[in-house]
Design a protein around this motif. Structure first.
Motif, mmCIF file in Angstrom:
data_model
loop_
_atom_site.group_PDB
_atom_site.id
_atom_site.type_symbol
_atom_site.label_atom_id
_atom_site.label_comp_id
_atom_site.label_asym_id
_atom_site.label_seq_id
_atom_site.Cartn_x
_atom_site.Cartn_y
_atom_site.Cartn_z
ATOM 1 N N TYR A 46 0.791 -1.222 -0.103
ATOM 2 C CA TYR A 46 0.024 -0.068 -0.015
ATOM 3 C C TYR A 46 0.817 1.247 0.083
ATOM 4 O O TYR A 46 0.644 2.254 -1.005
ATOM 5 C CB TYR A 46 -1.147 -0.080 1.119
ATOM 6 C CG TYR A 46 -1.874 1.337 1.247
ATOM 7 C CD1 TYR A 46 -2.296 1.913 0.302
ATOM 8 C CD2 TYR A 46 -1.437 1.928 2.386
ATOM 9 C CE1 TYR A 46 -3.312 3.177 0.647
ATOM 10 C CE2 TYR A 46 -1.870 3.735 2.649
ATOM 11 C CZ TYR A 46 -2.669 3.779 1.721
ATOM 12 O OH TYR A 46 -3.221 5.043 1.563
ATOM 13 N N GLU A 50 0.343 4.445 -2.372
ATOM 14 C CA GLU A 50 -0.297 5.681 -2.221
ATOM 15 C C GLU A 50 0.696 6.886 -2.534
ATOM 16 O O GLU A 50 0.278 7.822 -3.237
ATOM 17 C CB GLU A 50 -0.569 5.750 -0.613
ATOM 18 C CG GLU A 50 -0.916 6.890 0.032
ATOM 19 C CD GLU A 50 -2.257 7.753 -0.232
ATOM 20 O OE1 GLU A 50 -2.633 8.804 0.205
ATOM 21 O OE2 GLU A 50 -3.164 6.976 -0.682
ATOM 22 N N ARG A 54 -0.571 9.887 -5.462
ATOM 23 C CA ARG A 54 -0.371 11.198 -4.863
ATOM 24 C C ARG A 54 0.267 11.963 -5.924
ATOM 25 O O ARG A 54 0.111 13.382 -5.945
ATOM 26 C CB ARG A 54 -0.212 11.388 -3.222
ATOM 27 C CG ARG A 54 -1.188 10.966 -2.501
ATOM 28 C CD ARG A 54 -2.415 11.572 -2.579
ATOM 29 N NE ARG A 54 -2.350 13.019 -2.485
ATOM 30 C CZ ARG A 54 -2.385 13.769 -1.314
ATOM 31 N NH1 ARG A 54 -2.628 13.248 -0.100
ATOM 32 N NH2 ARG A 54 -2.040 14.982 -1.233
ATOM 33 N N ASN A 282 -6.425 7.129 4.269
ATOM 34 C CA ASN A 282 -5.090 6.962 3.435
ATOM 35 C C ASN A 282 -3.959 6.905 4.357
ATOM 36 O O ASN A 282 -4.210 7.055 5.808
ATOM 37 C CB ASN A 282 -5.162 8.295 2.435
ATOM 38 C CG ASN A 282 -5.354 9.396 3.243
ATOM 39 O OD1 ASN A 282 -5.044 9.783 4.202
ATOM 40 N ND2 ASN A 282 -6.121 10.215 2.593
ATOM 41 N N TYR A 283 -2.996 7.252 4.016
ATOM 42 C CA TYR A 283 -1.523 7.033 4.845
ATOM 43 C C TYR A 283 -1.828 8.105 5.746
ATOM 44 O O TYR A 283 -1.345 7.778 6.957
ATOM 45 C CB TYR A 283 -0.429 7.289 3.887
ATOM 46 C CG TYR A 283 0.909 7.311 4.686
ATOM 47 C CD1 TYR A 283 1.470 6.179 5.236
ATOM 48 C CD2 TYR A 283 1.309 8.674 5.170
ATOM 49 C CE1 TYR A 283 2.871 6.356 5.857
ATOM 50 C CE2 TYR A 283 2.623 8.825 5.718
ATOM 51 C CZ TYR A 283 3.327 7.650 6.135
ATOM 52 O OH TYR A 283 4.527 7.524 6.922
#
Length: 301
Positions: A46, A50, A54, A282-283
């Motif tokens: 993941y 991510e 982005r 999200n992160y």
């Protein structure tokens, strides 16, 4: 206007006209294929997915092959996964034996364009612990490395990617400041976690980690280890035991029930559950959730 031409010439003109139409159609189709030649990046788990998303947003198709709540430590790719990797413009792997299958694949297939993240981490922990993305400062470094690889494969959109990278790094810098400030004044510095994934986080923010399991969640502790952990928890008056979302919480629950503690989530961000995806997590948001739970467990002011 060709009515007075011989029949053979009419046929010749017809054939030439058809051939020109076919050639023109082939040129158009080939140009369409070039225009629609989608750039793709495949990642093994993941966080790099991510980070790449982005930066690239809609301009690149980013594929995380362990999406859907899959625990990446013991993942094995299927033939469809291997095709995606072979066709990708970039294959991002973690390294440090976190995704061993991917390291082996990269070693055996030199034609694959591989970015191994562990080779871009300069830390005394880097030879042992693969979980460097849990340190927001190192995540900033990783975003920079991924940005450069993206520009290498799509240089014409550099300005777009650079704008997105700068914005995202600003969010990560803010996240780091929040951790530094909010974990500064706490009564406890020791925390108990489900597996050995938080050394980088601990090193950055001066935490002391007690691990129930090893570097892989599948490395179950011995009975004597569990007894020793329970003893340490009692002696330090630790009231919270952390568990994770992608692995069984049984061991954390066992220790917590034995000493009368409660359990909280500390997410190593190795993947998102389907529920987290639906909730738009999200992160950054999950790291903030981690911060909230750390403040509770560490009795921060």
């Amino acid at each position: 206007m060709h009515s007075n031409l011989p029949l053979c010439m009419k046929k010749a003109i017809f054939v030439i006209s058809v051939l020109l139409i076919v050639v023109f159609a082939i040129v158009i189709l080939n140009q369409r294929d070039v225009d629609n030649d989608e750039i793709s990046i495949v990642t093994t788990f993941y966080p790099p997915a991510e980070f790449a998303t982005r930066i690239a947003k809609e301009k690149i198709n980013v594929i995380n092959i362990t999406s859907g709540g899959i625990e990446p430590h013991d993942f094995e790719p299927n033939p469809k996964d291997l095709v995606k990797i072979q066709n990708a413009n970039l294959f991002i792997i973690n390294g440090n034996s976190f995704d061993t299958w991917a390291e082996e694949l990269a070693d055996d297939n030199k034609e694959i364009n591989v970015l191994k993240l562990s080779e871009n981490i300069d830390s005394e922990l880097s030879a042992r612990d693969p979980h460097f993305w849990l340190d927001p400062v190192y995540s900033i470094d990783l975003v920079g490395v991924i940005f450069q690889k993206i520009v290498d494969i799509d240089p014409k959109n550099r300005d777009f990617y650079e704008m997105n990278k700068t914005q995202y790094i600003g969010e990560l810098n803010q996240l780091n400041r929040e951790f530094q400030t909010e974990l500064n004044d706490c009564s406890l510095r020791k925390i108990v976690v489900s597996h050995d994934a938080f050394s980088y986080l601990a090193n950055r923010y001066s935490l002391e980690i007690i691990n129930i399991s090893g570097l892989s969640p599948e490395e179950e502790p011995t009975a004597s280890t569990l007894i020793e952990i329970s003893k340490t928890v009692r002696e330090n008056k630790i009231k919270n035991i952390f568990y994770e979302t992608l692995v069984s919480p049984d061991l954390a629950n066992t220790i917590a029930s034995e000493i009368g503690a409660r359990t909280l989530v500390l997410n190593p961000l190795e993947g998102l559950t389907p529920e987290e995806v639906l909730d738009g997590e999200n992160y950054v948001s999950i790291m903030r959730n981690n911060l909230t739970n750390l403040k509770v467990a560490m009795e921060c002011k």
